[in-house]
Scaffold this motif. Structure first.
Motif, mmCIF file in Angstrom:
data_model
loop_
_atom_site.group_PDB
_atom_site.id
_atom_site.type_symbol
_atom_site.label_atom_id
_atom_site.label_comp_id
_atom_site.label_asym_id
_atom_site.label_seq_id
_atom_site.Cartn_x
_atom_site.Cartn_y
_atom_site.Cartn_z
ATOM 1 N N TRP A 559 0.966 -1.224 -0.138
ATOM 2 C CA TRP A 559 0.018 0.123 0.187
ATOM 3 C C TRP A 559 0.726 1.184 -0.019
ATOM 4 N N LEU A 560 1.932 1.209 0.798
ATOM 5 C CA LEU A 560 2.787 2.386 0.803
ATOM 6 C C LEU A 560 3.687 2.491 -0.182
ATOM 7 N N TYR A 561 4.088 1.579 -1.100
ATOM 8 C CA TYR A 561 4.792 1.750 -2.125
ATOM 9 C C TYR A 561 3.739 2.346 -3.275
ATOM 10 N N THR A 562 2.535 1.748 -3.312
ATOM 11 C CA THR A 562 1.476 2.128 -4.404
ATOM 12 C C THR A 562 1.350 3.696 -4.152
ATOM 13 N N ALA A 563 1.253 4.104 -2.945
ATOM 14 C CA ALA A 563 0.780 5.514 -2.591
ATOM 15 C C ALA A 563 1.852 6.407 -3.120
ATOM 16 N N ALA A 564 3.076 6.024 -2.810
ATOM 17 C CA ALA A 564 4.193 6.939 -2.786
ATOM 18 C C ALA A 564 4.468 7.043 -4.355
ATOM 19 N N SER A 565 4.356 6.150 -5.070
ATOM 20 C CA SER A 565 4.684 6.147 -6.357
ATOM 21 C C SER A 565 3.515 6.706 -7.347
ATOM 22 N N ARG A 566 2.639 7.124 -6.761
ATOM 23 C CA ARG A 566 1.510 8.099 -7.439
ATOM 24 C C ARG A 566 2.151 9.433 -7.556
ATOM 25 N N ALA A 567 3.039 10.065 -6.991
ATOM 26 C CA ALA A 567 3.776 11.294 -7.050
ATOM 27 C C ALA A 567 4.750 11.571 -8.018
ATOM 28 N N ARG A 568 4.476 12.537 -9.064
ATOM 29 C CA ARG A 568 5.507 12.648 -10.071
ATOM 30 C C ARG A 568 6.457 13.641 -9.443
ATOM 31 N N THR A 569 6.271 14.569 -8.979
ATOM 32 C CA THR A 569 7.317 15.955 -8.559
ATOM 33 C C THR A 569 7.339 16.174 -7.139
ATOM 34 N N GLN A 570 6.196 15.671 -6.319
ATOM 35 C CA GLN A 570 6.398 16.259 -4.922
ATOM 36 C C GLN A 570 5.420 15.333 -4.163
ATOM 37 N N LEU A 571 5.932 14.674 -2.911
ATOM 38 C CA LEU A 571 5.123 13.920 -2.083
ATOM 39 C C LEU A 571 5.184 14.629 -0.749
ATOM 40 N N ARG A 572 3.924 14.830 -0.169
ATOM 41 C CA ARG A 572 3.550 15.432 1.096
ATOM 42 C C ARG A 572 3.054 14.224 1.975
ATOM 43 N N ILE A 573 3.723 13.896 3.017
ATOM 44 C CA ILE A 573 3.160 12.693 3.645
ATOM 45 C C ILE A 573 2.777 13.067 5.156
ATOM 46 N N HIS A 574 2.012 12.743 5.780
ATOM 47 C CA HIS A 574 1.326 12.911 7.025
ATOM 48 C C HIS A 574 1.194 11.679 7.915
ATOM 49 N N ALA A 575 2.217 11.233 8.482
ATOM 50 C CA ALA A 575 2.349 9.983 9.252
ATOM 51 C C ALA A 575 3.073 10.073 10.504
ATOM 52 N N SER A 576 2.858 9.244 11.368
ATOM 53 C CA SER A 576 3.828 9.094 12.258
ATOM 54 C C SER A 576 4.966 8.036 12.126
ATOM 55 N N ARG A 577 6.369 8.187 12.530
ATOM 56 C CA ARG A 577 7.364 7.129 12.273
ATOM 57 C C ARG A 577 6.696 5.684 12.787
ATOM 58 N N GLU A 578 5.834 5.814 13.787
ATOM 59 C CA GLU A 578 5.261 4.356 14.332
ATOM 60 C C GLU A 578 4.329 3.830 13.006
ATOM 61 N N VAL A 579 3.777 4.509 12.605
ATOM 62 C CA VAL A 579 2.690 4.035 11.496
ATOM 63 C C VAL A 579 3.456 3.436 10.235
ATOM 64 N N ILE A 580 4.131 4.182 9.915
ATOM 65 C CA ILE A 580 5.123 3.935 8.491
ATOM 66 C C ILE A 580 5.813 2.608 9.077
ATOM 67 N N ALA A 581 6.460 2.543 10.114
ATOM 68 C CA ALA A 581 7.373 1.467 10.279
ATOM 69 C C ALA A 581 6.611 0.217 10.289
ATOM 70 N N ALA A 582 5.209 0.408 10.877
ATOM 71 C CA ALA A 582 4.369 -0.717 11.124
ATOM 72 C C ALA A 582 3.918 -1.363 9.622
ATOM 73 N N ALA A 583 3.464 -0.178 8.733
ATOM 74 C CA ALA A 583 3.147 -0.745 7.504
ATOM 75 C C ALA A 583 4.320 -1.375 6.652
ATOM 76 N N LEU A 584 5.610 -1.005 6.875
ATOM 77 C CA LEU A 584 6.808 -1.742 6.304
ATOM 78 C C LEU A 584 6.842 -3.235 6.826
ATOM 79 N N GLN A 585 6.418 -3.396 7.864
ATOM 80 C CA GLN A 585 6.356 -4.786 8.340
ATOM 81 C C GLN A 585 5.199 -5.862 7.866
ATOM 82 N N GLN A 586 4.132 -4.929 7.247
ATOM 83 C CA GLN A 586 3.120 -5.877 6.838
ATOM 84 C C GLN A 586 3.075 -6.070 5.171
ATOM 85 N N HIS A 587 2.568 -7.159 5.031
ATOM 86 C CA HIS A 587 2.511 -7.309 3.606
ATOM 87 C C HIS A 587 1.031 -7.514 3.172
#
Length: 597
Positions: A559-587
């Motif tokens: 999900w995170l990979y798909t979301a980040a790759s929708r941006a061409r020139t700028q990505l603004r992300i609102h998320a805590s370190r904990e939420v991002i780290a947890a997403a990276l651990q889940q498939h």
């Protein structure tokens, strides 16, 4: 107690229970454990899997203090994990006709078992090389015209993909965002046409209306850049359609008009965004193709899979994750001067049809977004957080996005002000590609519904309550073949000129625009914010990515990979370190029984 009531425990839906009620009425003496297994098959399909495996029981909801019925369910689950599968008249081997197929430690609803076997058989047959190949020297000359070589010493996988497509009726071109899959596919078509010996019937297709629109736009733009004569350019497809339209699906039918008894009259078909093609749709597409029709599948196997069940592209890509080449393929690449690669042992005919493009071309390979997307794909948390913190094209805030703050409301007005003030419908539709808010959830303050309401208030003030207001972006939520609109299509409400009534404007596949009266609109919703699933297949100059305040099962690495790759020139992300780290651990898991090896 009815069979319906006996299976309503735990995570079963009313549909799962209804299936068991039907089974129990046909086979009234059936064991409850067997009925439970049948319901597990329906439950697995509803969760995106094509078959049931005991490993899925880790996702089964349990209570802290289970009652007697739940304890019985858990005992059945323990038996399944131990390999003790129940017996019943509706459960049997593949060679029979029982509606539940059991093979080894997996079980299928027979329909899905058939889909998988059809796909395996069809793709294996298409992977076999043609009896004859065009002259290698002629291919080399054509390749140098259409795809000049990369830097010396570097393998150009676009050239590899192009000549690979000449060898067999199947080619799978994988790659991450911006690696040039469509760019390569157009040159593949030109190469195939050059050595086709006759005018070939070609088509472009994609699983959704939005993806088909983007594919058509990319084709029209890319054709102008090809080193071809006008006649040669005219022989290549410049428009794309949805797979549903290509196959002739009727809105009230699950079976298309085109199938094995009425094949598509095509010599070459390119299908883009194949990660979004589910198992039943892939099976129906393969049924409708002539045996010698060249099928070119494009997609990113690391993106979110189809919302429905199956993960055909990811399973295919796993057959050759490292771009290995057989001795025969390596010799062909050398003969055509496409590339010099080392041969590997143990590559199947199907594995040899899979090429992965490596170099990002949409954004610079060293851009922050490119580094972030690559790190997410690899699950490299240290590099993910370094990219988020140190990249000029990424703005990362660990604080929740305050939609009620004056600064946020002002920023939203600035981001969307061009929409209502656009000088023409075409300009307004172009504005839609410049900025979008993407979310994980539909409900809640950080979900699509809450953010759409907040943005409408910020942009339109007291007029926000009106459903029909100039500058409101629209997202179609159902397929409407008669109108030429499909689930995922995006448009905008706008008056064509001052004083004119509002119309809903959408881009047409031919590059023009179409207008509808507001009363003609099919089911739709506002599109200031969208889920990442709905945005799949789209790109935006700037993406505002809003994650929930807490880790969530929907937030996975894919999900995170798909979301980040929708941006061409700028990505603004609102998320805590904990939420991002947890997403990276889940498939995002899709269990299936496809066997290509």
């Amino acid at each position: 107690m009815s069979a319906f009531e006996s299976v309503r425990e735990g995570g079963f839906s009313a549909l799962d229970a209804a299936l068991i009620e039907a089974f129990a009425s046909i086979w009234p003496d059936s064991d409850k454990a067997a009925l439970h297994l049948a319901a597990l098959n329906s439950w697995a399909v509803a969760h995106g899997h094509s078959c049931f495996s005991p490993e899925l029981l880790a996702e089964w909801p349990t209570s802290v203090e289970p009652g007697s019925r739940e304890r019985m369910t858990l005992a059945w689950h323990d038996a399944l994990r131990a390999g003790n599968w129940p017996q019943a008249a509706f459960i049997g081997p593949a060679a029979g006709d029982a509606p539940i197929v059991v093979e080894g430690q997996r079980a299928w609803l027979r329909r899905y078992w058939r889909y998988e076997r059809e796909i395996e058989t069809a793709l294996r047959a298409r992977a076999l090389p043609f009896a004859t190949q065009p002259p290698a020297d002629d291919v080399a000359c054509a390749l140098d015209e259409l795809l000049p070589g990369a830097d010396a010493g570097e393998i150009d996988w676009q050239r590899v993909a192009a000549v690979t497509a000449l060898r067999a009726p199947l080619t799978v071109i994988c790659g991450g965002p911006g690696t040039g899959k469509t760019f390569t596919a157009l040159r593949v078509l030109a190469l195939i046409q050059r050595f086709g010996g006759r005018p070939l019937r070609m088509a472009l297709a994609a699983p959704t209306g939005k993806a088909a629109q983007r594919l058509g736009e990319a084709a029209q733009s890319g054709l102008q850049k090809l080193a071809l004569s006008e006649d040669q350019r005219a022989s290549l497809p410049g428009e794309a359609m949805t797979l549903h339209r290509l196959l002739g699906f009727h809105p009230q039918s699950v079976q298309p008009a085109r199938d094995a008894s009425r094949l598509l009259d095509l010599d070459v078909l390119v299908v883009d965004e194949c990660s979004m093609v589910d198992l039943p749709l892939m099976a129906k597409l393969l049924r409708a193709l002539k045996p010698d029709c060249r099928l070119i599948l494009l997609g990113d196997p690391d993106q979110l899979p189809a919302v429905e069940n199956g993960a055909v592209l990811a399973t295919l890509a796993a057959q050759n994750p490292g771009n290995r080449q057989s001795a025969e393929a390596a010799q062909w690449l050398a003969d055509t001067r496409a590339a010099s690669v080392q041969a590997s042992d143990g590559i199947s005919a199907l594995g040899a049809r899979i090429v992965r493009l490596e170099r990002p071309r949409r954004f610079g390979g060293d851009s922050g977004i490119a580094r972030l997307v690559r790190a997410i794909r690899l699950g490299d948390a240290a590099q993910v957080f370094a990219s988020l913190s140190e990249s000029a094209d990424i703005l990362w805030s660990e604080q929740p996005w305050r939609l009620d703050s004056a600064a946020t409301r002002a920023a939203l007005r600035e981001s969307w002000q061009g929409l209502a003030a656009a000088s023409s419908p075409q300009d307004a539709l172009e504005c839609l590609g410049r900025y979008r808010i993407l979310c994980a959830l539909r409900e809640g303050p950080r979900g699509v519904a809450g953010i759409n309401q907040a943005v409408a208030s910020a942009v339109h003030g007291t007029q926000a309550a009106s459903m029909f207001i100039a500058g409101r972006p629209l997202l179609i939520t159902s397929n409407q073949h008669a109108l030429g609109l499909y689930n995922g299509d995006v448009g905008v409400l706008l008056a064509e000129q001052a004083g004119a009534p509002l119309r809903a404007w959408f881009a047409r596949r031919d590059g023009g625009v179409q207008a509808l009266l507001p009363a003609q609109l099919p089911p739709h919703e506002s599109a200031w914010a969208m889920t990442v699933h709905k945005a799949q297949g789209s790109e935006f100059d700037t993406v505002e990515l809003v994650l929930p305040d807490e880790p969530h099962p929907l937030l996975t690495r894919e999900w995170l990979y798909t979301a980040a790759s929708r941006a061409r020139t700028q990505l603004r992300i609102h998320a805590s370190r904990e939420v991002i780290a947890a997403a990276l651990q889940q498939h995002t898991r899709r269990i299936n029984g496809l066997r290509f090896d």
